[in-house]
Design an enzyme around this catalytic site. Sequence first.
Site, short mmCIF file in Angstrom:
data_model
loop_
_atom_site.label_atom_id
_atom_site.label_comp_id
_atom_site.label_asym_id
_atom_site.label_seq_id
_atom_site.Cartn_x
_atom_site.Cartn_y
_atom_site.Cartn_z
N CYS A 165 46.35 39.68 43.79
CA CYS A 165 47.42 40.43 44.43
C CYS A 165 47.00 41.88 44.65
O CYS A 165 46.35 42.49 43.81
CB CYS A 165 48.72 40.44 43.62
SG CYS A 165 49.38 38.82 43.31
N ARG A 211 41.84 40.46 47.39
CA ARG A 211 42.45 40.26 46.07
C ARG A 211 43.40 39.07 46.05
O ARG A 211 43.89 38.68 44.98
CB ARG A 211 43.24 41.51 45.66
CG ARG A 211 42.38 42.73 45.50
CD ARG A 211 43.24 43.95 45.27
NE ARG A 211 43.89 43.90 43.98
CZ ARG A 211 43.42 44.44 42.87
NH1 ARG A 211 42.27 45.07 42.90
NH2 ARG A 211 44.08 44.36 41.75
N TRP A 256 48.11 36.50 45.45
CA TRP A 256 47.38 35.37 44.88
C TRP A 256 48.37 34.73 43.91
O TRP A 256 48.75 35.32 42.91
CB TRP A 256 46.13 35.86 44.13
CG TRP A 256 45.27 34.74 43.64
CD1 TRP A 256 44.39 33.99 44.37
CD2 TRP A 256 45.20 34.24 42.29
NE1 TRP A 256 43.79 33.06 43.55
CE2 TRP A 256 44.25 33.19 42.29
CE3 TRP A 256 45.83 34.58 41.09
CZ2 TRP A 256 43.93 32.49 41.13
CZ3 TRP A 256 45.51 33.87 39.94
CH2 TRP A 256 44.57 32.83 39.98
N ASN A 291 52.07 43.36 41.09
CA ASN A 291 50.80 42.71 40.79
C ASN A 291 50.71 42.56 39.29
O ASN A 291 50.88 43.55 38.56
CB ASN A 291 49.65 43.60 41.31
CG ASN A 291 48.29 43.14 40.82
OD1 ASN A 291 48.10 41.98 40.49
ND2 ASN A 291 47.35 44.07 40.75
N GLY A 292 50.48 41.34 38.81
CA GLY A 292 50.41 41.11 37.36
C GLY A 292 51.24 39.89 36.99
O GLY A 292 51.54 39.05 37.84
N LYS A 302 28.28 29.55 42.54
CA LYS A 302 28.31 30.00 43.94
C LYS A 302 28.67 28.83 44.84
O LYS A 302 29.53 28.93 45.70
CB LYS A 302 26.95 30.53 44.40
CG LYS A 302 26.51 31.92 44.05
CD LYS A 302 27.35 33.05 44.51
CE LYS A 302 28.57 33.25 43.67
NZ LYS A 302 28.57 34.18 42.61
N GLU A 348 32.41 27.49 44.34
CA GLU A 348 33.55 28.34 44.74
C GLU A 348 33.70 28.46 46.25
O GLU A 348 34.81 28.65 46.74
CB GLU A 348 33.57 29.70 44.04
CG GLU A 348 32.47 30.64 44.34
CD GLU A 348 32.57 31.93 43.51
OE1 GLU A 348 33.65 32.30 43.06
OE2 GLU A 348 31.52 32.57 43.33
N HIS A 373 20.28 14.54 27.30
CA HIS A 373 21.25 14.35 26.22
C HIS A 373 22.63 13.93 26.75
O HIS A 373 23.63 14.11 26.06
CB HIS A 373 21.35 15.62 25.38
CG HIS A 373 20.05 15.96 24.71
ND1 HIS A 373 19.53 15.22 23.68
CD2 HIS A 373 19.15 16.93 24.97
CE1 HIS A 373 18.36 15.73 23.32
NE2 HIS A 373 18.10 16.77 24.10
N LYS A 379 39.45 38.07 44.46
CA LYS A 379 38.27 38.86 44.09
C LYS A 379 38.39 39.44 42.69
O LYS A 379 37.43 39.47 41.93
CB LYS A 379 38.07 39.97 45.12
CG LYS A 379 36.84 40.84 44.88
CD LYS A 379 35.57 40.06 45.12
CE LYS A 379 34.33 40.88 44.83
NZ LYS A 379 33.15 40.01 44.68
#
Length: 602
Positions: A2, A27, A75, A99-100, A482, A485, A501, A597
């Site tokens: 956010c 973000r 987000w 945001n939070g 990489k 995502e 294993h 991000k």
Amino acid sequence: MCGIVGYIGSKEIKNELIEGLRELEYRGYDSAGIAVMQEGNIKAFKAVGKLQNLKEKTKNFKTIGPGVGIGHTRWATHGKPTELNAHPHMGKYSYVVHNGIIENYREIKSELEKDGVQFLSQTDTEVIVHLFEKEAANAKDIKELYDAFKRTIDRLDGAYAVLLITQKAPDTIFFARKGSPMIIGRNPGGEIYFASSDAPLIGKAEEVAYMEDGTVGYATPDTIYSEPKPLAFVPLSGDKLRAQKGGFRFFMEKEIYEQYHVISDTMIGRVLDKDIAFEELSENFLEGISRIKICACGTSYHAALTSSYLFERQAKMPVNVEIASEFRYKDPLLDTDTLFIVISQSGETADTLEALKMAKSAGLKTLAICNVDNSSIVRLADTSILTRAGIEKGVASTKAFATQVMVLWMLSLFFAKRTKAIAPETVEGETSFMHQVPRVLKDALKVHEKCKRLSKRYLHGHGFFFIGRDIFYPLALEGALKLKEISYLHAEGYPAGEMKHGPIALADAELFTVALMPKTILYDKTKSNVEELSARDSTILSISPEMFELADDFILTHPHTHPMLEFFEMMVVEQLLAMEIAIRLGNDVDMPRNLAKSVTVE
Ligand code: M6R
């Protein structure tokens, strides 16, 4: 995670908000929204998906003359990415962006519901605006409104950066910050900006103040009032270039291509002709340190893991590396002879920030390795080493990782020299290898065409294993991260010697193995591990300076005589390969789904 913006002034408010949000879109891009108030009337717009959708929706909306506005790019944390859940959230006469995460929102919500408040969204944020309106019900002036805002903020547990506007104070933005970043900018004449990072303020505001945790206040064209202390404004340097794609298809591509350039900045003044120096680290600061603990998340964690090999091998110092979100809840044993290092591109990652706070309150000396000056982590740590990668916009971290690893390699040499674990000639020898890194990163780009061609063969199958040994094991983890995502294909990083294993049970022709096979470290051992996979029919893509006869595909790297040079070259190959696969799959490489991000919630 956010981004929020705010504006008070006479410019076209919608444009100021949307331009600011564009800088913060990395973000979060599940939805975006703005609320604009002029002469006491508020108009709000929201759109699901990228900012472009909001832009389309508001194309006929214009503001003339002074006013205030707030905006948000989301987000999703609580509630799906729908228009109703998009910010700003409204009450009867006020709007809020946040945001939070408000941890106690359920409790506040049920209390408000008992009072008859009807909630429109599933978000935690909406409680803020209703709680404010309850507190402000009888408020008659700015003082009483501000008291109501403070009472509202006092009720919130969790992390927040909040901007609130209300028709009861038409030229005012109320603000509060705890745990999530917020910056305020100002210009002569009463123009004021708010943003989650300084990027939207560059070129807009002459002076900025980075708010401390616990700041609450309000701003009007005439006043900026804050508690517990006045905000400390500093000039904002206008010479930070805005990140533009510069002819590349994606920011990620541009950022991969500028690695050789930014890494030279990382080294300036630190990697000397025949020596290594960090003016950020005084002898006084390092006195009594005999071990190191490093905390980080994601890619930054992979950089940390890489350095654990370097510190122990070169500096002979015990190093322990932890994922920040795990560290926080394990009741860690912390000793004051430990240097606590946090690594973060953004400097805002909530888990890393909290780990840093824990270490500080346990009395440890703390060092931040970070890309963003003035970020929360940089401001909290005792000292910091900036990685100097420049603004990184691609959600998939590339140049930030390269510069973090470079700093850590330099730091391990710095400690090795300090503890006399290595001879002066070795310091000199290592620095001569370090000076080769920019060239290696540049030459590595030559495989781009090959990665593009190879990518078409790696779009299906039931998964990828990236394997490597020693420092190439964290690099394998990074290669897998990489790829997953941005391509959404399943990929895992594994130590090459560990495959037998368990994971080797997955091997068949549909399993793609990306084998990191450097010549400078454990080549024969890795080769045997790859042979074992090949014998079980796994499709092998080898990345090595040596042709490997059993590989189905290979990317030939340059011969080097130092493992770190092989590391940096293979890092570029992994980045390009992941990007080309993702592009071929039609994905938005810079804004992959479900990600943001900077992750400012735990
Ligand atoms: O800003 P930070 O370095 O603290 O971020 C940590 C992770 O969120 C970050 O590295 C993430 O894993 C990236 N998307 C990786 O490309």
